[in-house]
Design a protein around this motif. Structure first.
Motif, mmCIF file in Angstrom:
data_model
loop_
_atom_site.group_PDB
_atom_site.id
_atom_site.type_symbol
_atom_site.label_atom_id
_atom_site.label_comp_id
_atom_site.label_asym_id
_atom_site.label_seq_id
_atom_site.Cartn_x
_atom_site.Cartn_y
_atom_site.Cartn_z
ATOM 1 N N ILE A 67 0.864 -1.124 -0.156
ATOM 2 C CA ILE A 67 -0.055 -0.137 0.005
ATOM 3 C C ILE A 67 0.609 1.217 0.604
ATOM 4 O O ILE A 67 0.572 2.300 -0.768
ATOM 5 N N ALA A 68 2.097 0.994 0.610
ATOM 6 C CA ALA A 68 2.360 2.336 0.940
ATOM 7 C C ALA A 68 3.740 2.412 -0.329
ATOM 8 O O ALA A 68 4.241 4.060 -0.672
ATOM 9 N N GLN A 69 4.153 2.164 -0.940
ATOM 10 C CA GLN A 69 5.001 1.385 -1.951
ATOM 11 C C GLN A 69 4.126 2.188 -3.880
ATOM 12 O O GLN A 69 4.213 2.790 -3.753
ATOM 13 N N ARG A 70 2.340 1.675 -3.322
ATOM 14 C CA ARG A 70 1.142 2.134 -4.467
ATOM 15 C C ARG A 70 1.008 3.978 -3.738
ATOM 16 O O ARG A 70 1.252 4.534 -5.023
ATOM 17 N N HIS A 71 1.035 4.281 -2.904
ATOM 18 C CA HIS A 71 1.000 5.557 -2.360
ATOM 19 C C HIS A 71 1.957 5.969 -3.036
ATOM 20 O O HIS A 71 1.950 6.960 -3.628
ATOM 21 N N ALA A 72 3.441 6.059 -3.138
ATOM 22 C CA ALA A 72 4.484 6.927 -3.742
ATOM 23 C C ALA A 72 4.495 6.456 -4.705
ATOM 24 O O ALA A 72 4.885 7.735 -5.208
ATOM 25 N N ASN A 73 3.988 6.042 -5.713
ATOM 26 C CA ASN A 73 4.338 6.094 -7.398
ATOM 27 C C ASN A 73 3.118 6.607 -7.407
ATOM 28 O O ASN A 73 3.408 7.240 -8.299
ATOM 29 N N LEU A 75 2.531 9.520 -5.807
ATOM 30 C CA LEU A 75 2.817 10.643 -5.577
ATOM 31 C C LEU A 75 3.624 11.460 -6.466
ATOM 32 O O LEU A 75 3.647 12.015 -7.001
ATOM 33 N N LYS A 76 4.948 10.119 -6.422
ATOM 34 C CA LYS A 76 5.690 10.615 -7.899
ATOM 35 C C LYS A 76 5.031 11.145 -8.839
ATOM 36 O O LYS A 76 5.187 11.576 -9.888
ATOM 37 N N ARG A 77 3.897 10.197 -9.336
ATOM 38 C CA ARG A 77 3.097 10.725 -10.553
ATOM 39 C C ARG A 77 2.265 11.754 -10.090
ATOM 40 O O ARG A 77 2.809 12.547 -11.889
ATOM 41 N N HIS A 78 2.131 12.176 -9.850
ATOM 42 C CA HIS A 78 0.944 13.622 -9.264
ATOM 43 C C HIS A 78 2.581 15.292 -9.317
ATOM 44 O O HIS A 78 2.198 15.376 -10.125
ATOM 45 N N ASP A 79 3.509 14.463 -8.737
ATOM 46 C CA ASP A 79 4.414 15.316 -8.651
ATOM 47 C C ASP A 79 5.223 15.832 -10.330
ATOM 48 O O ASP A 79 5.722 17.080 -10.065
ATOM 49 N N SER A 80 5.512 14.993 -11.231
ATOM 50 C CA SER A 80 5.737 14.758 -11.829
ATOM 51 C C SER A 80 4.801 14.922 -12.785
ATOM 52 O O SER A 80 5.596 15.826 -13.868
ATOM 53 N N ALA A 81 3.756 15.233 -13.020
ATOM 54 C CA ALA A 81 2.368 15.847 -13.898
ATOM 55 C C ALA A 81 1.967 17.326 -13.446
ATOM 56 O O ALA A 81 2.376 18.721 -13.990
ATOM 57 N N VAL A 82 2.680 17.336 -12.147
ATOM 58 C CA VAL A 82 2.947 19.009 -11.726
ATOM 59 C C VAL A 82 4.310 19.816 -11.894
ATOM 60 O O VAL A 82 4.285 21.175 -12.771
#
Length: 132
Positions: A67-73, A75-82
């Motif tokens: 679950i933590a890994q999915r959340h980290a992924n 978050l990474k996708r969100h940060d990348s889009a921003v």
């Protein structure tokens, strides 16, 4: 008999979790366990095997680490889009500044301003998008 004991034990064990994803995992587990209990009473070993495999998969995907890994992924996708939206805005703002400095006609400057405004809107949408 071992399978019956495992099903009975898993029906008795319930763990409360705070996150929505954990709650969804728990609900899915419980649904599978109810279906397994029904398959067991109907002596349907094929369905029981399928449900057990699905339960094993759910248990593997619903560990705190997974679950933590999915959340980290996410978050990474969100940060990348921003970051991508910020870079695009920065590029269009630079082009607009160059056009103004160069003395480009008002139609071209208006076009660059529209691009900058769209890029700002894209950045705002990217930042407001929920992390999933």
């Amino acid at each position: 008999m071992k399978l019956f004991a495992a099903v009975a034990f898993s029906l008795c064990v319930s763990v409360a979790h705070a996150s929505q994803e954990t709650d969804a995992c728990d609900a899915h587990r419980q649904a599978l366990e109810r279906q397994m209990a029904t398959a067991l009473t109907q002596d349907n070993s094929a369905q029981l095997s399928t449900l057990q495999a699905e339960l094993d998969k759910t248990n593997a995907e619903c560990t705190p680490e997974a679950i933590a890994q999915r959340h980290a992924n996410a978050l990474k996708r969100h940060d990348s889009a921003v970051a991508e939206a910020r870079n695009r805005l920065r590029d269009w703002e630079a082009e607009l500044a160059r056009a103004r400095k160069k003395g480009t006609d008002q139609l071209n400057i208006a076009a660059w301003e529209r691009k900058v405004n769209r890029a700002r809107a894209d950045l705002n949408r990217a930042m407001a998008r929920p992390i999933q």
